[in-house]
Structures are given as structure tokens and as C-alpha cells.
Design a protein around this motif. Structure first.
Motif, PDB file in Angstrom:
ATOM      1  N   GLN A  67     -12.583   3.644   8.614  1.00 43.17           N
ATOM      2  CA  GLN A  67     -12.328   4.871   7.736  1.00 43.17           C
ATOM      3  C   GLN A  67     -11.236   5.309   7.587  1.00 43.17           C
ATOM      4  N   THR A  68     -10.198   5.742   9.328  1.00 44.53           N
ATOM      5  CA  THR A  68      -9.142   6.624   8.944  1.00 44.53           C
ATOM      6  C   THR A  68      -7.804   5.857   8.321  1.00 44.53           C
ATOM      7  N   PHE A  69      -8.132   4.258   8.429  1.00 44.47           N
ATOM      8  CA  PHE A  69      -7.555   3.522   7.947  1.00 44.47           C
ATOM      9  C   PHE A  69      -7.391   3.190   6.443  1.00 44.47           C
ATOM     10  N   GLN A  70      -8.505   3.251   6.153  1.00 43.32           N
ATOM     11  CA  GLN A  70      -8.911   3.032   4.715  1.00 43.32           C
ATOM     12  C   GLN A  70      -8.553   4.139   3.430  1.00 43.32           C
ATOM     13  N   HIS A  71      -8.091   5.320   4.611  1.00 41.93           N
ATOM     14  CA  HIS A  71      -8.392   6.995   3.589  1.00 41.93           C
ATOM     15  C   HIS A  71      -7.033   7.033   3.954  1.00 41.93           C
ATOM     16  N   GLY A  72      -5.897   6.293   4.713  1.00 42.67           N
ATOM     17  CA  GLY A  72      -4.658   6.529   4.371  1.00 42.67           C
ATOM     18  C   GLY A  72      -4.211   7.118   5.899  1.00 42.67           C
ATOM     19  N   GLY A  73      -5.089   7.025   6.646  1.00 38.33           N
ATOM     20  CA  GLY A  73      -4.791   8.234   7.716  1.00 38.33           C
ATOM     21  C   GLY A  73      -3.565   7.838   9.210  1.00 38.33           C
ATOM     22  N   ILE A  74      -3.738   6.321   9.091  1.00 39.77           N
ATOM     23  CA  ILE A  74      -2.969   5.916  10.146  1.00 39.77           C
ATOM     24  C   ILE A  74      -1.486   5.286   9.669  1.00 39.77           C
ATOM     25  N   VAL A  75      -0.996   5.568  10.448  1.00 36.16           N
ATOM     26  CA  VAL A  75       0.615   5.270   9.848  1.00 36.16           C
ATOM     27  C   VAL A  75       0.919   3.927   9.780  1.00 36.16           C
ATOM     28  N   ARG A  76       1.365   3.849   8.839  1.00 37.10           N
ATOM     29  CA  ARG A  76       1.779   2.198   7.786  1.00 37.10           C
ATOM     30  C   ARG A  76       3.523   2.408   8.059  1.00 37.10           C
ATOM     31  N   VAL A  77       3.793   1.232   6.704  1.00 31.97           N
ATOM     32  CA  VAL A  77       4.851   0.984   6.536  1.00 31.97           C
ATOM     33  C   VAL A  77       5.619   1.638   5.314  1.00 31.97           C
ATOM     34  N   GLU A  78       4.987   3.117   5.064  1.00 26.77           N
ATOM     35  CA  GLU A  78       4.831   3.375   3.656  1.00 26.77           C
ATOM     36  C   GLU A  78       5.909   3.828   3.390  1.00 26.77           C
ATOM     37  N   MET A  79       6.940   4.325   4.205  1.00 28.37           N
ATOM     38  CA  MET A  79       8.408   4.723   3.325  1.00 28.37           C
ATOM     39  C   MET A  79       9.715   3.397   3.014  1.00 28.37           C
ATOM     40  N   VAL A  80       9.591   2.650   4.068  1.00 29.80           N
ATOM     41  CA  VAL A  80       9.441   0.810   3.873  1.00 29.80           C
ATOM     42  C   VAL A  80       8.989   1.022   2.459  1.00 29.80           C
ATOM     43  N   LEU A  81       8.085   0.543   2.022  1.00 30.72           N
ATOM     44  CA  LEU A  81       7.639  -0.079   1.225  1.00 30.72           C
ATOM     45  C   LEU A  81       7.926   1.068   0.299  1.00 30.72           C
ATOM     46  N   ASP A  82       7.923   2.185  -0.591  1.00 32.12           N
ATOM     47  CA  ASP A  82       8.397   2.619  -1.585  1.00 32.12           C
ATOM     48  C   ASP A  82       9.528   2.706  -1.329  1.00 32.12           C
ATOM     49  N   ALA A  83      11.039   2.584  -0.755  1.00 32.87           N
ATOM     50  CA  ALA A  83      12.423   2.548  -0.700  1.00 32.87           C
ATOM     51  C   ALA A  83      12.421   1.344  -1.514  1.00 32.87           C
ATOM     52  N   VAL A  84      12.077  -0.138  -0.793  1.00 31.02           N
ATOM     53  CA  VAL A  84      11.939  -0.965  -2.148  1.00 31.02           C
ATOM     54  C   VAL A  84      11.491  -1.631  -2.912  1.00 31.02           C
ATOM     55  N   GLY A  85      10.922  -0.699  -4.084  1.00 35.45           N
ATOM     56  CA  GLY A  85      10.348  -1.013  -4.991  1.00 35.45           C
ATOM     57  C   GLY A  85       9.197  -1.506  -5.049  1.00 35.45           C
ATOM     58  N   PRO A  86       8.755  -1.560  -6.239  1.00 42.19           N
ATOM     59  CA  PRO A  86       7.654  -2.044  -7.139  1.00 42.19           C
ATOM     60  C   PRO A  86       7.822  -3.693  -7.261  1.00 42.19           C
ATOM     61  N   ARG A  87       9.271  -4.248  -7.120  1.00 42.19           N
ATOM     62  CA  ARG A  87       8.970  -5.552  -6.661  1.00 42.19           C
ATOM     63  C   ARG A  87       8.580  -6.393  -5.688  1.00 42.19           C
ATOM     64  N   ARG A  88       9.348  -6.069  -4.636  1.00 43.05           N
ATOM     65  CA  ARG A  88       9.524  -6.536  -3.291  1.00 43.05           C
ATOM     66  C   ARG A  88       7.861  -5.921  -2.626  1.00 43.05           C
ATOM     67  N   ARG A  89       7.442  -4.817  -3.119  1.00 44.24           N
ATOM     68  CA  ARG A  89       6.892  -3.967  -2.206  1.00 44.24           C
ATOM     69  C   ARG A  89       5.823  -5.168  -1.985  1.00 44.24           C
ATOM     70  N   TRP A  90       5.324  -5.521  -3.414  1.00 46.07           N
ATOM     71  CA  TRP A  90       3.976  -6.549  -2.597  1.00 46.07           C
ATOM     72  C   TRP A  90       3.977  -7.641  -1.748  1.00 46.07           C
ATOM     73  N   PRO A  91       5.021  -8.355  -1.778  1.00 45.21           N
ATOM     74  CA  PRO A  91       5.239  -9.388  -1.126  1.00 45.21           C
ATOM     75  C   PRO A  91       5.046  -8.649   0.850  1.00 45.21           C
ATOM     76  N   LEU A  92       5.511  -8.030   0.909  1.00 41.84           N
ATOM     77  CA  LEU A  92       6.361  -6.763   2.341  1.00 41.84           C
ATOM     78  C   LEU A  92       4.472  -6.168   2.672  1.00 41.84           C
ATOM     79  N   GLU A  93       3.915  -6.232   1.187  1.00 40.64           N
ATOM     80  CA  GLU A  93       2.443  -5.386   1.953  1.00 40.64           C
ATOM     81  C   GLU A  93       1.389  -5.829   2.074  1.00 40.64           C
ATOM     82  N   VAL A  94       1.610  -7.407   2.032  1.00 37.96           N
ATOM     83  CA  VAL A  94       0.884  -8.555   1.930  1.00 37.96           C
ATOM     84  C   VAL A  94       1.484  -9.221   3.213  1.00 37.96           C
TER      85      VAL A  94
END
Length: 183
Positions: A67-94
């Protein structure tokens, strides 16, 4: 402005049950610790309180993972994903969710194997309270399975090019004006 309601699915209900069990474990930790404090001042002896607290803490930590993961309470790579922009975000998120999925799968398998072996050889605890070790270990297994299911669910959403629930939760939090600590 109220966040849009997301229909609860069987996985959401399962993770809610695991989270409730985790919360009950924390409550039980509180009760046992108070009883241990009282036992020091009275003739009442509480054997194995430290063992019980350790098992309950481990259980609560694992049961809440999904539940913590599902609600965004676990540290992820969000800062990196936001920095690369929407086009590169999807493959990095996968890729990041795939790595997390592999880790969660291994953790569930390893913990399950460990608990199963404890059951097979009738392994018991070494503290003041002697119980079969598979009992407290089973809560870690349940929590790891819940975490695996939550990660797999988010992985499927991202592969289908849908926004993951943790991103929706973060957007709802920001839309509500909550600019507190973001993960």
C-alpha cells in the motif's frame, strides 16, 4: 477541488487488509511495550516481550509495503524521471519498475522459501517464547507478496502507457495544495 475517485479493485482491498494488519501490529507493539513497562514495576512477569515486539515490528514493516508503494510513499527515481521530460520518462519508468519487480519477486520467493524451510524442519524461536518460526515469518511473506502484486500492477499500468497510481496520488496531493514533503 476534490480528487477523482478511483474505483477500488480486489488488489486495493487486499492491500488495505495487509495495511490494517500492519497497523494492528503497531498497536500490539504499543500494548506489549506498556505491559513490559508495567511488569518492571510489579510482580507481573512478561516473558518474551522483546521477541514479540521484534516479530510485530517486522510484520508491520512488511505488511504495509504494498500500500505504501501504491500511494507513492516509497522513495523512487521521481526526481530523475521529472528531469528527463515526458518523452524519456516512459522507458526509464518501465526500466525502474522492471528492476523493482524483479527485486520484489526475488524477495517474495526468498522469504517464502525461508518460511517454508522453517516449517519443514520445525524450526523454533530461540528466545524466551518458543514458537515455530514460520508463524512470524509468514507475515513477511504476505507483505512481500503484497508488495510484488502492487509493483506488478504499477508495471502493467506503465507498460500500457497509463499513469501509475503513485503518480496519480502525488498529483492529487499537489492539486489539493499539499506541497509538503514529496517523494
Amino acid at each position: 477541488m476534490e480528487a477523482p475517485l478511483i474505483k477500488k479493485r480486489w488488489l486495493d482491498h487486499l492491500l488495505d487488509v495487509f495495511a490494517a494488519l500492519g497497523a494492528l501490529c503497531i498497536l500490539a507493539v504499543c500494548i506489549v511495550m506498556i505491559a513490559m513497562s508495567i511488569s518492571r514495576e510489579t510482580l507481573f512477569v512478561l516473558k518474551g516481550g522483546d521477541d514479540i515486539v521484534a516479530w510485530l515490528c517486522a510484520a508491520s514493516a512488511f505488511l504495509i509495503l504494498g500500500q505504501t508503494f501504491q500511494h507513492g510513499g516509497i522513495v523512487r527515481v521521481e526526481m530523475v524521471l521529472d528531469a528527463v521530460g515526458p518523452r524519456r520518462r516512459w522507458p526509464l519508468e518501465v526500466v525502474s519498475l522492471t528492476i523493482c519487480l524483479i527485486f520484489a519477486g526475488y524477495a517474495a520467493w526468498a522469504l517464502g522459501t525461508f518460511a517454508w524451510q522453517s516449517w519443514e524442519i520445525n524450526d523454533v524461536s530461540q528466545g524466551q517464547i518458543v514458537i515455530p518460526l514460520w508463524m512470524p515469518q509468514s507475515f513477511a511473506v504476505l507483505g512481500a507478496i503484497g508488495f510484488l502484486l502492487a509493483v506488478a500492477d504499477e508495471w502493467l499500468r506503465v507498460v500500457r502507457r497509463q499513469k501509475p497510481r503513485y503518480q496519480l496520488a502525488q498529483e492529487a496531493k499537489l492539486a489539493a495544495g499539499d506541497f509538503g514533503e514529496t517523494v
